[in-house]
Design a protein around this motif. Structure first.
Motif, mmCIF file in Angstrom:
data_model
loop_
_atom_site.group_PDB
_atom_site.id
_atom_site.type_symbol
_atom_site.label_atom_id
_atom_site.label_comp_id
_atom_site.label_asym_id
_atom_site.label_seq_id
_atom_site.Cartn_x
_atom_site.Cartn_y
_atom_site.Cartn_z
ATOM 1 N N ALA A 131 121.637 -29.343 -20.640
ATOM 2 C CA ALA A 131 122.119 -29.091 -19.282
ATOM 3 C C ALA A 131 123.586 -28.690 -19.238
ATOM 4 O O ALA A 131 124.042 -28.084 -18.267
ATOM 5 C CB ALA A 131 121.900 -30.330 -18.413
ATOM 6 N N SER A 132 124.341 -28.988 -20.288
ATOM 7 C CA SER A 132 125.758 -28.628 -20.312
ATOM 8 C C SER A 132 125.964 -27.133 -20.514
ATOM 9 O O SER A 132 127.050 -26.615 -20.261
ATOM 10 C CB SER A 132 126.474 -29.392 -21.434
ATOM 11 N N GLN A 133 124.918 -26.456 -21.012
ATOM 12 C CA GLN A 133 124.969 -25.017 -21.289
ATOM 13 C C GLN A 133 126.031 -24.677 -22.325
ATOM 14 O O GLN A 133 126.597 -23.583 -22.338
ATOM 15 C CB GLN A 133 125.186 -24.216 -19.995
ATOM 16 N N THR A 158 122.777 -38.457 -17.289
ATOM 17 C CA THR A 158 123.596 -39.122 -16.266
ATOM 18 C C THR A 158 124.585 -38.128 -15.649
ATOM 19 O O THR A 158 125.797 -38.305 -15.702
ATOM 20 C CB THR A 158 124.347 -40.337 -16.848
ATOM 21 N N PRO A 159 124.078 -37.043 -15.050
ATOM 22 C CA PRO A 159 124.967 -36.042 -14.461
ATOM 23 C C PRO A 159 125.687 -36.579 -13.235
ATOM 24 O O PRO A 159 125.303 -37.588 -12.644
ATOM 25 C CB PRO A 159 123.998 -34.914 -14.083
ATOM 26 N N GLY A 160 126.729 -35.862 -12.847
ATOM 27 C CA GLY A 160 127.513 -36.241 -11.676
ATOM 28 C C GLY A 160 128.992 -35.999 -11.905
ATOM 29 O O GLY A 160 129.672 -35.427 -11.066
ATOM 30 N N HIS A 161 129.500 -36.453 -13.058
ATOM 31 C CA HIS A 161 130.862 -36.078 -13.453
ATOM 32 C C HIS A 161 130.852 -34.605 -13.835
ATOM 33 O O HIS A 161 131.712 -33.829 -13.402
ATOM 34 C CB HIS A 161 131.327 -36.949 -14.611
ATOM 35 N N ARG A 191 135.413 -50.462 -14.847
ATOM 36 C CA ARG A 191 135.956 -50.616 -13.497
ATOM 37 C C ARG A 191 136.286 -49.265 -12.852
ATOM 38 O O ARG A 191 137.205 -49.147 -12.053
ATOM 39 C CB ARG A 191 137.206 -51.508 -13.482
ATOM 40 N N GLY A 192 135.529 -48.240 -13.178
ATOM 41 C CA GLY A 192 135.756 -46.937 -12.592
ATOM 42 C C GLY A 192 134.632 -45.976 -12.931
ATOM 43 O O GLY A 192 133.544 -46.366 -13.365
ATOM 44 N N CYS A 193 134.906 -44.688 -12.766
ATOM 45 C CA CYS A 193 133.941 -43.642 -13.111
ATOM 46 C C CYS A 193 134.695 -42.320 -13.195
ATOM 47 O O CYS A 193 135.854 -42.213 -12.776
ATOM 48 C CB CYS A 193 132.824 -43.546 -12.071
ATOM 49 N N GLY A 194 134.040 -41.306 -13.732
ATOM 50 C CA GLY A 194 134.656 -39.994 -13.824
ATOM 51 C C GLY A 194 134.730 -39.304 -12.471
ATOM 52 O O GLY A 194 133.933 -39.586 -11.571
ATOM 53 N N ARG A 195 135.684 -38.403 -12.330
ATOM 54 C CA ARG A 195 135.844 -37.628 -11.098
ATOM 55 C C ARG A 195 134.654 -36.687 -10.913
ATOM 56 O O ARG A 195 133.935 -36.366 -11.873
ATOM 57 C CB ARG A 195 137.159 -36.857 -11.116
ATOM 58 N N THR A 196 134.475 -36.202 -9.698
ATOM 59 C CA THR A 196 133.294 -35.395 -9.403
ATOM 60 C C THR A 196 133.642 -34.082 -8.712
ATOM 61 O O THR A 196 132.781 -33.467 -8.070
ATOM 62 C CB THR A 196 132.326 -36.185 -8.503
ATOM 63 N N ASP A 197 134.885 -33.613 -8.869
ATOM 64 C CA ASP A 197 135.352 -32.466 -8.096
ATOM 65 C C ASP A 197 135.455 -31.164 -8.882
ATOM 66 O O ASP A 197 136.063 -30.212 -8.412
ATOM 67 C CB ASP A 197 136.699 -32.794 -7.440
ATOM 68 N N PHE A 198 134.866 -31.093 -10.064
ATOM 69 C CA PHE A 198 134.831 -29.836 -10.799
ATOM 70 C C PHE A 198 133.690 -29.877 -11.814
ATOM 71 O O PHE A 198 133.034 -30.896 -11.985
ATOM 72 C CB PHE A 198 136.175 -29.534 -11.484
ATOM 73 N N GLN A 199 133.426 -28.727 -12.478
ATOM 74 C CA GLN A 199 132.370 -28.598 -13.482
ATOM 75 C C GLN A 199 130.999 -29.032 -12.939
ATOM 76 O O GLN A 199 130.222 -29.694 -13.622
ATOM 77 C CB GLN A 199 132.691 -29.416 -14.739
ATOM 78 N N GLY A 200 130.705 -28.626 -11.716
ATOM 79 C CA GLY A 200 129.405 -28.953 -11.148
ATOM 80 C C GLY A 200 129.248 -30.405 -10.771
ATOM 81 O O GLY A 200 128.115 -30.887 -10.635
ATOM 82 N N GLY A 201 130.356 -31.119 -10.599
ATOM 83 C CA GLY A 201 130.292 -32.531 -10.274
ATOM 84 C C GLY A 201 129.674 -32.791 -8.911
ATOM 85 O O GLY A 201 129.716 -31.943 -8.014
ATOM 86 N N LEU A 206 126.184 -38.559 -9.312
ATOM 87 C CA LEU A 206 126.760 -39.582 -10.177
ATOM 88 C C LEU A 206 126.315 -40.976 -9.748
ATOM 89 O O LEU A 206 125.967 -41.813 -10.585
ATOM 90 C CB LEU A 206 128.287 -39.485 -10.167
ATOM 91 N N TYR A 207 126.336 -41.230 -8.459
ATOM 92 C CA TYR A 207 125.913 -42.544 -7.946
ATOM 93 C C TYR A 207 124.469 -42.840 -8.353
ATOM 94 O O TYR A 207 124.158 -43.934 -8.843
ATOM 95 C CB TYR A 207 126.057 -42.555 -6.429
ATOM 96 N N GLN A 208 123.599 -41.843 -8.172
ATOM 97 C CA GLN A 208 122.191 -42.027 -8.532
ATOM 98 C C GLN A 208 122.023 -42.194 -10.046
ATOM 99 O O GLN A 208 121.225 -43.014 -10.506
ATOM 100 C CB GLN A 208 121.365 -40.838 -8.034
ATOM 101 N N SER A 209 122.782 -41.445 -10.820
ATOM 102 C CA SER A 209 122.684 -41.526 -12.284
ATOM 103 C C SER A 209 123.039 -42.910 -12.794
ATOM 104 O O SER A 209 122.317 -43.497 -13.602
ATOM 105 C CB SER A 209 123.620 -40.503 -12.935
#
Length: 292
Positions: A131-133, A158-161, A191-201, A206-209
């Motif tokens: 999926a990362s192509q 676990t997509p989303g980031h 205590r966190g997660c990756g950002r979701t504002d680029f690379q198809g985030g 992410l929440y569902q993953s």
């Protein structure tokens, strides 16, 4: 009926009880990350495990090997180009045979070490999600298993980031490590997660993953992220289910949090993403190196 606070207290107590019986990890959690931390498993275990750190991008690289197999086959997760020589020296010192150099996703904050590793240790194969192509010797999908000796890693999408994020989870079975270990990349941090504002985030994705693929694992599953910026080395599913300040919220609140992070543009993204889409292949041939 238990109150919510009482229920959370019991979950945390059960999660932390595991650590009270393992002195090496009490030390690791107390004193923070070292350049290479010891395995929580006994010396009789077949799994060799090392956690390695690259300070500029705060990236963790993980080395796993099957010590009971005659060839001591090994995998290296999320290697960084700047520490490739260190990692390979350790592999040689330990008498391991590296078979896979793997990425959890296309990183935006550093260049993967897979290309350098492939040139310096012929026979090593690169791995990344389909999926990362991105280019790699092997592309994997949800449900695939990556074997090294008699041990294996299960691939969980676990997509989303990014669109292509995967989590690698140690296998389930009597001959596999216990408790299980989840290498979550940037999908779930301590205590966190990756950002979701680029690379198809996608915050929704992410929440569902995380909830369906990581929080569904046993609560004593050890969480090993691709990055940490506060000196933490390891967490558990049980801890993150009740202490993660973002992913313990409902999805609407989580989405609002992610939308308002106002993070700076990653300084390495314009260099790292094109290189990592090649998954190290830009450095794997004399022609490519000559034109670089």
């Amino acid at each position: 009926m238990l109150s919510l606070r009482s229920h959370q207290h019991l979950l945390l107590r059960d999660s932390l009880h595991y650590f009270s019986s393992i002195s090496p990890w009490r030390s690791a959690m107390r004193f923070g990350a070292a350049s290479a931390t010891a395995s929580p498993y006994s010396t009789a275990s077949r799994l060799l495990f090392r956690q390695l750190f690259e300070k500029e991008s705060s990236t963790y690289t993980y080395l796993l090997a099957d010590l009971r197999h005659p060839q001591k086959p090994a995998v290296l997760l999320d290697p960084v180009d700047k520490t490739a020589d260190r990692d390979l020296a350790l592999i040689r010192d330990l008498g391991l045979k590296l078979i896979y150099a793997m990425n959890t996703h296309v990183h935006a904050d550093h260049v993967t070490g897979t290309g350098l590793i492939k040139t310096k240790m012929p026979g090593v194969k690169s791995v990344i999600s389909k999926a990362s192509q991105a280019k790699a010797d092997h592309v994997v999908e949800h449900g695939d298993k990556i074997h090294f000796g008699n041990l294996f890693l299960e691939v969980r999408a676990t997509p989303g980031h990014t669109l292509g994020c995967v989590t690698y989870v140690t296998g389930e079975g009597p001959d596999q490590p216990h408790p299980r270990m989840a290498f979550t990349g940037d999908a779930l941090l301590i205590r966190g997660c990756g950002r979701t504002d680029f690379q198809g985030g996608s915050s929704h994705q992410l929440y569902q993953s995380v909830h369906s693929q990581i929080f569904a694992l046993p609560k004593d599953t050890l969480i090993y992220p691709a990055h940490d910026y506060k000196g933490f080395t390891v967490s558990t599913v049980g801890e993150e289910m009740i202490l993660n300040p973002r992913l313990t919220k409902d999805e609407e609140t989580f989405t609002s949090i992610m939308k308002n992070l106002n993070l700076a543009y990653p300084k390495m993204i314009d260099v790292a993403v094109p290189a990592n889409l090649a998954c190290g292949f830009q450095d794997s041939t004399p022609e490519a190196r000559a034109s670089a």
